[in-house]
Design an enzyme around this catalytic site. Structure first.
Site, mmCIF file in Angstrom:
data_model
loop_
_atom_site.group_PDB
_atom_site.id
_atom_site.type_symbol
_atom_site.label_atom_id
_atom_site.label_comp_id
_atom_site.label_asym_id
_atom_site.label_seq_id
_atom_site.Cartn_x
_atom_site.Cartn_y
_atom_site.Cartn_z
ATOM 1 N N SER A 7 0.966 -0.987 -0.081
ATOM 2 C CA SER A 7 0.256 0.100 0.011
ATOM 3 C C SER A 7 1.103 1.646 -0.257
ATOM 4 O O SER A 7 2.121 1.099 -0.071
ATOM 5 C CB SER A 7 -0.296 -0.641 0.854
ATOM 6 O OG SER A 7 0.428 0.142 2.112
ATOM 7 N N GLY A 8 0.395 2.991 0.386
ATOM 8 C CA GLY A 8 0.731 3.540 0.399
ATOM 9 C C GLY A 8 1.793 3.535 1.966
ATOM 10 O O GLY A 8 3.054 4.337 1.855
ATOM 11 N N HIS A 9 1.023 2.949 2.664
ATOM 12 C CA HIS A 9 1.891 2.415 3.963
ATOM 13 C C HIS A 9 3.020 2.467 3.862
ATOM 14 O O HIS A 9 3.820 2.490 4.061
ATOM 15 C CB HIS A 9 0.846 2.861 5.121
ATOM 16 C CG HIS A 9 1.508 1.914 6.290
ATOM 17 N ND1 HIS A 9 1.987 3.082 6.978
ATOM 18 C CD2 HIS A 9 2.294 0.897 6.760
ATOM 19 C CE1 HIS A 9 2.455 3.238 8.267
ATOM 20 N NE2 HIS A 9 2.566 1.409 8.912
ATOM 21 N N GLY A 62 -1.639 0.300 6.945
ATOM 22 C CA GLY A 62 -2.443 1.547 7.696
ATOM 23 C C GLY A 62 -3.729 0.758 8.565
ATOM 24 O O GLY A 62 -3.450 1.699 9.615
ATOM 25 N N HIS A 126 5.984 11.758 27.309
ATOM 26 C CA HIS A 126 6.858 11.273 28.306
ATOM 27 C C HIS A 126 5.032 10.341 29.003
ATOM 28 O O HIS A 126 4.145 10.672 28.602
ATOM 29 C CB HIS A 126 6.627 12.356 29.313
ATOM 30 C CG HIS A 126 6.359 12.928 29.820
ATOM 31 N ND1 HIS A 126 5.577 12.603 31.086
ATOM 32 C CD2 HIS A 126 6.092 13.927 29.682
ATOM 33 C CE1 HIS A 126 5.223 13.920 31.515
ATOM 34 N NE2 HIS A 126 4.711 14.482 29.992
ATOM 35 N N HIS A 135 -2.914 3.759 15.697
ATOM 36 C CA HIS A 135 -2.090 4.191 14.440
ATOM 37 C C HIS A 135 -2.418 5.849 14.786
ATOM 38 O O HIS A 135 -3.412 6.782 15.389
ATOM 39 C CB HIS A 135 -2.970 4.174 13.764
ATOM 40 C CG HIS A 135 -2.113 4.829 12.705
ATOM 41 N ND1 HIS A 135 -2.629 4.283 11.488
ATOM 42 C CD2 HIS A 135 -1.377 5.789 12.261
ATOM 43 C CE1 HIS A 135 -1.959 5.627 10.069
ATOM 44 N NE2 HIS A 135 -1.080 6.491 10.895
ATOM 45 N N ILE A 156 -4.656 12.792 11.505
ATOM 46 C CA ILE A 156 -3.889 13.526 11.037
ATOM 47 C C ILE A 156 -4.040 14.967 12.223
ATOM 48 O O ILE A 156 -5.088 15.889 12.177
ATOM 49 C CB ILE A 156 -3.683 14.060 9.788
ATOM 50 C CG1 ILE A 156 -2.535 14.918 9.283
ATOM 51 C CG2 ILE A 156 -5.055 14.342 9.325
ATOM 52 C CD1 ILE A 156 -2.653 14.752 7.949
#
Length: 198
Positions: A7-9, A62, A126, A135, A156
């Protein structure tokens, strides 16, 4: 080394591997028999492949649910990949099968589970704890001591303030600002985040 999922991932993982190791990617597995190569790497049908030739494997898909299905159905020596431009604390824990992309940051005492994706420019501060198959999308930021349940997808540019717990199989939409805990199996969007779907 082999990858599973053309894939694009997969392209981003190939770039990460080539930036950070001298390992040779010998092939990519995919169920689409029409695909012959990706970034000049040959594509094979996994079912027809001689499995004893697979020394190391990374799932390059993904979609969190599909990644889990592959991990549960394919027994392999899963390895992690960290792009050479990522910043990962020596005090962080990264479990097998996880991919950390360029310019991502994982800080001290963060714990990242199996087969996670920390995508381009994402920040995991942290003491964060990410369960398996999470993801974190490009430019998303988790402040300190955030907990993310299995299979959840942080969109995103999303921002999660310190101390928040996100449940299992949650989707946090792009650009969402999370200031309260989020229950399992929900979709949250907006600033501040609000539930729009279970």
């Amino acid at each position: 080394m082999y990858l599973y999922g053309a894939s694009g991932h997969c392209k981003v993982i190939i770039d990460s591997i080539e930036s950070s190791t001298n390992k040779i990617i010998e092939g990519v597995f995919d169920d689409n028999n029409e695909l012959k190569s990706i970034l000049n790497i040959p594509i094979y049908n996994f079912k027809q492949f001689d499995k004893k030739n697979i020394k190391e494997l990374i799932i390059s898909v993904g979609d969190n649910k599909v990644r889990k299905q592959i991990a549960e159905s394919v027994t392999a020596n899963y390895v992690s990949v960290i792009h050479s431009n990522a910043v990962v604390s020596k005090y962080a824990f990264i479990d097998k099968g996880t991919s950390i992309m360029a310019s991502a940051v994982v800080n001290a005492s963060a714990k990242i589970g199996k087969h996670c994706i920390i995508n381009t420019g994402a920040v995991v501060e942290h003491d964060c704890v990410l369960d398996d198959f999470v993801h974190i999308s490009p430019n998303a930021s988790l402040a300190g001591n955030v907990k993310i349940g299995e299979g959840s997808h942080i969109g995103i540019g999303a921002q999660i303030i310190q101390g928040i717990t996100i449940g299992k199989w949650v989707t946090i939409g792009a650009g969402t600002v999370v200031i309260r805990d989020v229950p399992d199996s929900t979709l949250f969007v907006g600033n501040p985040a609000r539930e729009i779907k279970k």
